[in-house]
Scaffold this motif. Structure first.
Motif, mmCIF file in Angstrom:
data_model
loop_
_atom_site.group_PDB
_atom_site.id
_atom_site.type_symbol
_atom_site.label_atom_id
_atom_site.label_comp_id
_atom_site.label_asym_id
_atom_site.label_seq_id
_atom_site.Cartn_x
_atom_site.Cartn_y
_atom_site.Cartn_z
ATOM 1 N N THR A 23 2.289 1.623 24.873
ATOM 2 C CA THR A 23 2.711 0.997 23.600
ATOM 3 C C THR A 23 4.173 0.631 23.675
ATOM 4 O OG1 THR A 23 1.060 2.290 22.418
ATOM 5 C CG2 THR A 23 2.849 1.332 21.103
ATOM 6 N N ILE A 24 4.972 1.586 24.188
ATOM 7 C CA ILE A 24 6.412 1.343 24.295
ATOM 8 C C ILE A 24 6.651 0.189 25.253
ATOM 9 C CG2 ILE A 24 8.615 2.347 25.012
ATOM 10 C CD1 ILE A 24 7.538 3.383 22.353
ATOM 11 N N GLN A 25 5.864 0.128 26.338
ATOM 12 C CA GLN A 25 6.052 -0.947 27.307
ATOM 13 C C GLN A 25 5.668 -2.311 26.683
ATOM 14 O OE1 GLN A 25 3.788 0.149 30.779
ATOM 15 N NE2 GLN A 25 5.364 1.714 31.459
ATOM 16 N N ASN A 26 4.568 -2.322 25.886
ATOM 17 C CA ASN A 26 4.153 -3.585 25.226
ATOM 18 C C ASN A 26 5.211 -4.038 24.219
ATOM 19 O OD1 ASN A 26 1.773 -3.692 26.726
ATOM 20 N ND2 ASN A 26 0.622 -2.546 25.180
ATOM 21 N N LEU A 27 5.698 -3.105 23.426
ATOM 22 C CA LEU A 27 6.735 -3.433 22.447
ATOM 23 C C LEU A 27 7.991 -3.918 23.148
ATOM 24 C CD1 LEU A 27 6.373 -0.504 19.855
ATOM 25 C CD2 LEU A 27 5.820 -2.924 19.503
ATOM 26 N N GLN A 28 8.299 -3.291 24.266
ATOM 27 C CA GLN A 28 9.505 -3.695 24.996
ATOM 28 C C GLN A 28 9.331 -5.102 25.548
ATOM 29 O OE1 GLN A 28 12.335 -1.780 25.187
ATOM 30 N NE2 GLN A 28 13.292 -3.633 26.021
ATOM 31 N N ASN A 29 8.107 -5.426 26.022
ATOM 32 C CA ASN A 29 7.844 -6.781 26.530
ATOM 33 C C ASN A 29 7.924 -7.801 25.381
ATOM 34 O OD1 ASN A 29 7.482 -5.828 29.139
ATOM 35 N ND2 ASN A 29 5.274 -5.521 28.846
ATOM 36 N N GLU A 30 7.367 -7.379 24.224
ATOM 37 C CA GLU A 30 7.408 -8.288 23.058
ATOM 38 C C GLU A 30 8.841 -8.527 22.630
ATOM 39 O OE1 GLU A 30 5.963 -10.829 20.135
ATOM 40 O OE2 GLU A 30 4.961 -9.928 21.867
ATOM 41 N N ILE A 31 9.627 -7.475 22.637
ATOM 42 C CA ILE A 31 11.044 -7.622 22.243
ATOM 43 C C ILE A 31 11.768 -8.492 23.240
ATOM 44 C CG2 ILE A 31 13.233 -6.337 22.024
ATOM 45 C CD1 ILE A 31 11.571 -4.020 20.835
ATOM 46 N N LEU B 29 13.383 9.597 27.903
ATOM 47 C CA LEU B 29 12.308 10.478 28.351
ATOM 48 C C LEU B 29 11.318 9.686 29.187
ATOM 49 C CD1 LEU B 29 11.652 12.571 25.113
ATOM 50 C CD2 LEU B 29 12.773 13.331 27.219
ATOM 51 N N THR B 30 10.879 10.335 30.264
ATOM 52 C CA THR B 30 9.929 9.675 31.172
ATOM 53 C C THR B 30 8.630 9.370 30.445
ATOM 54 O OG1 THR B 30 10.925 10.875 33.007
ATOM 55 C CG2 THR B 30 8.759 9.914 33.375
ATOM 56 N N GLU B 31 8.205 10.333 29.612
ATOM 57 C CA GLU B 31 6.942 10.129 28.888
ATOM 58 C C GLU B 31 7.035 8.905 27.950
ATOM 59 O OE1 GLU B 31 8.590 12.792 29.214
ATOM 60 O OE2 GLU B 31 7.320 14.336 30.145
ATOM 61 N N VAL B 32 8.241 8.705 27.377
ATOM 62 C CA VAL B 32 8.423 7.566 26.463
ATOM 63 C C VAL B 32 8.438 6.273 27.256
ATOM 64 C CG1 VAL B 32 10.000 6.487 24.797
ATOM 65 C CG2 VAL B 32 9.621 8.966 24.765
ATOM 66 N N ARG B 33 9.174 6.279 28.342
ATOM 67 C CA ARG B 33 9.302 5.053 29.121
ATOM 68 C C ARG B 33 7.973 4.653 29.752
ATOM 69 N NH1 ARG B 33 11.984 5.773 33.207
ATOM 70 N NH2 ARG B 33 12.659 7.950 33.105
ATOM 71 N N ARG B 34 7.132 5.589 30.079
ATOM 72 C CA ARG B 34 5.864 5.273 30.715
ATOM 73 C C ARG B 34 4.722 5.042 29.699
ATOM 74 N NH1 ARG B 34 5.733 9.613 35.695
ATOM 75 N NH2 ARG B 34 7.567 8.761 36.819
ATOM 76 N N ASN B 35 5.017 5.129 28.410
ATOM 77 C CA ASN B 35 3.977 4.921 27.391
ATOM 78 C C ASN B 35 3.636 3.414 27.310
ATOM 79 O OD1 ASN B 35 3.144 4.447 24.300
ATOM 80 N ND2 ASN B 35 2.653 6.554 24.925
ATOM 81 N N LEU C 70 11.961 -10.385 15.700
ATOM 82 C CA LEU C 70 12.650 -9.503 16.665
ATOM 83 C C LEU C 70 13.076 -8.201 16.004
ATOM 84 C CD1 LEU C 70 13.885 -9.028 19.441
ATOM 85 C CD2 LEU C 70 15.930 -10.295 18.670
ATOM 86 N N ASP C 71 13.564 -8.252 14.773
ATOM 87 C CA ASP C 71 14.005 -7.021 14.088
ATOM 88 C C ASP C 71 12.823 -6.094 13.826
ATOM 89 O OD1 ASP C 71 16.593 -7.909 14.135
ATOM 90 O OD2 ASP C 71 16.524 -8.767 12.093
ATOM 91 N N VAL C 72 11.688 -6.731 13.467
ATOM 92 C CA VAL C 72 10.499 -5.895 13.229
ATOM 93 C C VAL C 72 10.080 -5.204 14.517
ATOM 94 C CG1 VAL C 72 8.055 -5.962 12.592
ATOM 95 C CG2 VAL C 72 9.707 -7.237 11.254
ATOM 96 N N ALA C 73 10.134 -5.941 15.603
ATOM 97 C CA ALA C 73 9.720 -5.357 16.889
ATOM 98 C C ALA C 73 10.668 -4.226 17.297
ATOM 99 C CB ALA C 73 9.668 -6.450 17.966
ATOM 100 N N LEU C 74 11.957 -4.421 17.105
ATOM 101 C CA LEU C 74 12.933 -3.363 17.458
ATOM 102 C C LEU C 74 12.705 -2.117 16.607
ATOM 103 C CD1 LEU C 74 16.206 -5.477 17.912
ATOM 104 C CD2 LEU C 74 14.886 -4.311 19.709
ATOM 105 N N LYS C 75 12.445 -2.302 15.342
ATOM 106 C CA LYS C 75 12.229 -1.150 14.479
ATOM 107 C C LYS C 75 10.975 -0.420 14.867
ATOM 108 C CE LYS C 75 11.887 0.148 9.628
ATOM 109 N NZ LYS C 75 11.892 -0.338 8.219
ATOM 110 N N SER C 76 9.942 -1.207 15.182
ATOM 111 C CA SER C 76 8.687 -0.577 15.614
ATOM 112 C C SER C 76 8.888 0.191 16.912
ATOM 113 C CB SER C 76 7.597 -1.664 15.777
ATOM 114 O OG SER C 76 6.411 -1.106 16.265
ATOM 115 N N LEU C 77 9.751 -0.369 17.850
ATOM 116 C CA LEU C 77 10.024 0.321 19.129
ATOM 117 C C LEU C 77 10.744 1.647 18.879
ATOM 118 C CD1 LEU C 77 10.073 0.354 22.218
ATOM 119 C CD2 LEU C 77 12.233 -0.936 22.121
ATOM 120 N N GLU C 78 11.666 1.596 17.958
ATOM 121 C CA GLU C 78 12.420 2.832 17.667
ATOM 122 C C GLU C 78 11.499 3.870 17.063
ATOM 123 O OE1 GLU C 78 16.373 4.272 15.162
ATOM 124 O OE2 GLU C 78 15.685 2.177 15.053
#
Length: 754
Positions: free
Chosen positions: A294-302, A286-292, A330-338
């Motif tokens: 928080t999601i972008q920060n978590l993705q950078n952290e991952i 979803l565009t809204e998810v990809r442009r969020n 890394l597992d915590v970050a992935l779970k948080s991203l999901e």
């Protein structure tokens, strides 16, 4: 083509001969009708004819505006109009006006007519009694039709003649009368009466039209007033006047609502499509998810932790606590991203659903507003349409009222101007005639002559058609199919034009000659000449040789068979032949009376057993002609003639050299069987038919009877033929050439020796 022409000429010649034969009927009819026409014409009272000429135009008095006039009339309407006017001229109404103008009740012409016509006198008496009753004090009802004027009307109608002048609007009105002055007065009076009648008719129409228009105008005024009141009430009730300018606003509002409603429906469609897309798209996509953020920060952290983990794993191995710590981060970050992705996707889907619900709610609201506005506009439009209809009706009634008022004004003006456009004008008034109109004496005499001629010709042809007798050789040939051996003129048939002495039909002592002896005693007569022609025809009738024994019979008594037999024997004797005349008529013998010999012995003696024929034959006063009389009349003539004895007599006479020819005189064939018994033993038989005496049926039956009896019929002798019945070429010879011979002119040798 030539045969048809010959046949036509033949028929015309036949008709001409019929007229010549019956010329006295034609002459009598012509004389009677011509004299009657002349007498009636010269004794008839002279009639004079006076003529006046008027003009009748199609266009009458214009009592309305031009807009009310009809279109140009058709030819049929044009003819009907003028035929109606001609009937008007001879109508009772016009003639009554003319009779009153002429004062026929007190005129001498009607007084004389009353004396001649008892009906008019009786009607005059009825009129006087009616006037006496009307003059009493008792109230009386005036009759609609003046009955006492009827005889005067009929008198004028009897002398009236109406003749239109061709290719014009002019009409000649004529009147015929024994009095020329009255004829002119009557013609002029009828013209004036017709003119007055048409004028009165137009004035009556104008008056009736004014009354009609007045009533119509009053009714229209009431209708207009009522319609205007109803229009105001309707406008007030529907509020059309208050919202006169609201009609366009309501329509604009309705258009704006329609546009918004359309946009709302499009938005609903768009929201439905967006919701469907969100539901079908994975949460991470979803565009809204990809442009969020928080999601972008978590993705950078991952991404950073994955880099560190790979680097530590490559350099230190997975067993080191530092590597395991990086893996745990890394597992915590992935779970948080999901978790964040699912949460954001859920919020996006909820937002899409909420937008769809809001769009639908907005659409429904606009739909309700649009339907309400639409109903309001429709009601207003219907009210306005009804208002316009009422207003149009009111305007129409008002316009009709104005037109009627204008036309009523025109009628008043036309009435005030008077008869300025009358369609009947007198062009030429009648003058007293100088010449007689009837009777036309010369014409009547000529018509009488023609009528008598046609009547006479018709009577002659009718009598000829009714006449069923055989008269001419053509009749014999057409009916019997047998040739005519000779024509014998009627004895004394031309006595109307010359005496018998001039014909050579009297003896030396001046006494009339017996027709049976005319050939012997008057050899130069036309009758003797005809028997010589018969002699020649008989001598040539049998092929190979002249006939030796010849029988003579007829269809019925009084046809001249005995006369023919004696004259034929005389003609043969004049040729130098020895002739024996046998009277085989054992019922009514006459040869011995004509030839003045005794009849005590004859054929009957031989048939009953006497063998000496020479003792039975007697000499006569005619040279070379002998007679075997019939003898005493036996009780059974047919049995004797049918016996062997009679056959022996015929053979004995045929075998004698003392006679060149033997002629048998026999009874009529239709009366008895004797001619058949005699004829079958002879070489030939001659049938005598009396012209204009023997019917066609009798001739046909006689011929058929001879054929049935196997008798050789040599031909027909047409006896007692009137001169008019003989064709022209025969008449010329017998009554011209022979007569010239008697006057001293030498006759050709062949004529005397035929």
């Amino acid at each position: 083509m030539n045969d048809d022409k010959k046949q036509q000429e033949f028929h015309l010649r036949d008709y001409w001969q019929v007229l010549v034969r019956r010329r006295w009927i034609v002459v009598t009819c012509v004389v009677v009708t011509t004299v009657a026409a002349a007498v009636s014409s010269y004794l008839a009272t002279p009639i004079y004819r006076a003529t006046a000429r008027i003009s009748i135009e199609r266009q009458g008095v214009r009592i309305v505006r031009q807009t009310l006039t009809s279109a140009e009339p058709s030819w049929i309407d044009y003819q009907n109009f003028y035929n109606t006017q001609y009937q008007y001229i001879s109508s009772n109404a016009v003639l009554q006006i003319a009779a009153e103008k002429l004062d026929l009740e007190n005129r001498d012409v009607m007084a004389r007519d009353r004396e001649e016509n008892p009906l008019i006198a009786k009607l005059s008496e009825i009129k006087k009694r009616a006037l006496a009753v009307i003059s009493t004090p008792a109230p009386q009802i005036e009759p609609v039709d003046d009955e006492h004027m009827r005889p005067f009307i009929e008198f004028l109608r009897g002398g009236l003649e109406v003749e239109p002048v061709r290719d014009s609007h002019l009409v000649d009105i004529s009147f015929v009368s024994p009095d020329p002055r009255f004829a002119a007065e009557a013609a002029n009076a009828i013209c004036d009466a017709y003119k007055d009648f048409t004028l009165n008719e137009k004035l009556e129409i104008a008056q009736a039209s004014q009354e009609f228009f007045a009533g119509r105008i009053k009714k229209l005024k009431d209708d207009v007033h009522e319609l205007e009141k109803n229009l105001e009430d309707f406008a007030r009730q529907k509020g059309i006047v208050a919202q006169a300018g609201g009609k366009d606003i309501s329509m604009e509002e309705l258009v704006d609502l329609r546009q918004k409603y359309t946009e709302a429906k499009a938005l609903v469609k768009e929201k439905e499509a967006s919701l469907e897309r969100v539901l079908k798209t994975p949460a991470a996509s979803l565009t809204e998810v990809r442009r969020n953020a928080t999601i972008q920060n978590l993705q950078n952290e991952i991404n950073r932790l994955e880099g560190d983990y790979q680097e530590a794993l490559a350099t230190k191995g997975s067993a080191l606590p530092e590597v395991r710590q990086i893996k745990a981060q890394l597992d915590v970050a992935l779970k948080s991203l999901e978790e964040q992705t699912l949460a954001i996707a859920a919020r996006v889907r909820d937002a899409a659903r909420a937008d769809l619900r809001a769009a639908k709610s907005h659409e429904q609201g606009l739909a309700n507003l649009f339907n309400t506005a639409k109903e309001r506009v429709q009601d207003l439009q219907q009210a306005i349409a009804e208002y316009e209809t009422l207003r149009a009706q009111t305007e129409h009634k008002r316009q009709a009222l104005n037109d009627l008022l204008t036309r009523l004004n025109d009628m008043d003006i036309s009435a005030s101007l008077g008869d300025t456009a009358h369609n009947v004008r007198v062009i030429d008034r009648a003058f007293m005639p100088r010449s007689i109109y009837k009777p036309k004496k010369r014409l009547n005499v000529a018509l009488g002559f023609l009528f008598g001629l046609f009547l006479g010709v018709g009577a002659a042809i009718l009598l000829e058609y009714i006449d069923n007798t055989l008269k001419t050789p053509d009749d014999v040939r057409n009916v019997l199919g047998v040739s005519v051996l000779g024509l014998v003129p009627a004895y004394g048939s031309r006595g109307k034009t010359r005496s018998r002495q001039a014909q050579g039909e009297e003896g030396a002592d001046g006494a009339p000659t017996d027709p049976a002896l005319v050939t012997a005693r008057a050899p130069m007569s036309p009758i003797a000449e005809s028997y010589r022609e018969l002699r020649t025809a008989l001598l040539l009738a049998v092929a190979g040789h002249p006939p030796r024994d010849i029988g003579v019979t007829s269809c019925q008594p009084s046809e001249g068979k005995t006369t023919t037999a004696i004259n034929l024997a005389t003609a043969l004797a004049q040729l130098g032949k020895r002739v024996l005349l046998v009277d085989a008529d054992l019922r009514r013998p006459r040869c011995h009376q004509v030839l003045d010999v005794t009849a005590s012995r004859g054929v009957s003696h031989y048939l009953t057993g006497h063998d000496d024929i020479e003792s039975l034959v007697q000499t006569t006063g005619i040279e070379r002609v002998s007679l075997l009389p019939a003898g005493p009349i036996p009780p059974n003539p047919a049995e004797l003639l049918d016996s062997t004895r009679f056959a022996q007599l015929v053979e004995a006479l045929r075998g004698r050299d003392a006679y060149d020819h033997v002629i048998f005189d026999t009874p009529p064939v239709l009366s008895v069987v004797d001619p058949l018994l005699v004829g079958r033993k002879l070489e030939g038989m001659v049938l005598v038919i009396r012209s204009a005496f023997t019917s066609r049926e009798a001739g046909r039956l006689g011929k058929e009877k001879l054929d049935t009896g196997r008798v050789n019929l040599l031909g027909i002798v047409l006896n007692a033929v009137e001169t008019d019945h003989v064709p022209y070429q025969y008449r010329y010879y017998r009554y011209g050439y022979s007569e010239d011979s008697r006057r001293g002119r030498k006759k050709p040798a062949t004529a005397g020796k035929s």
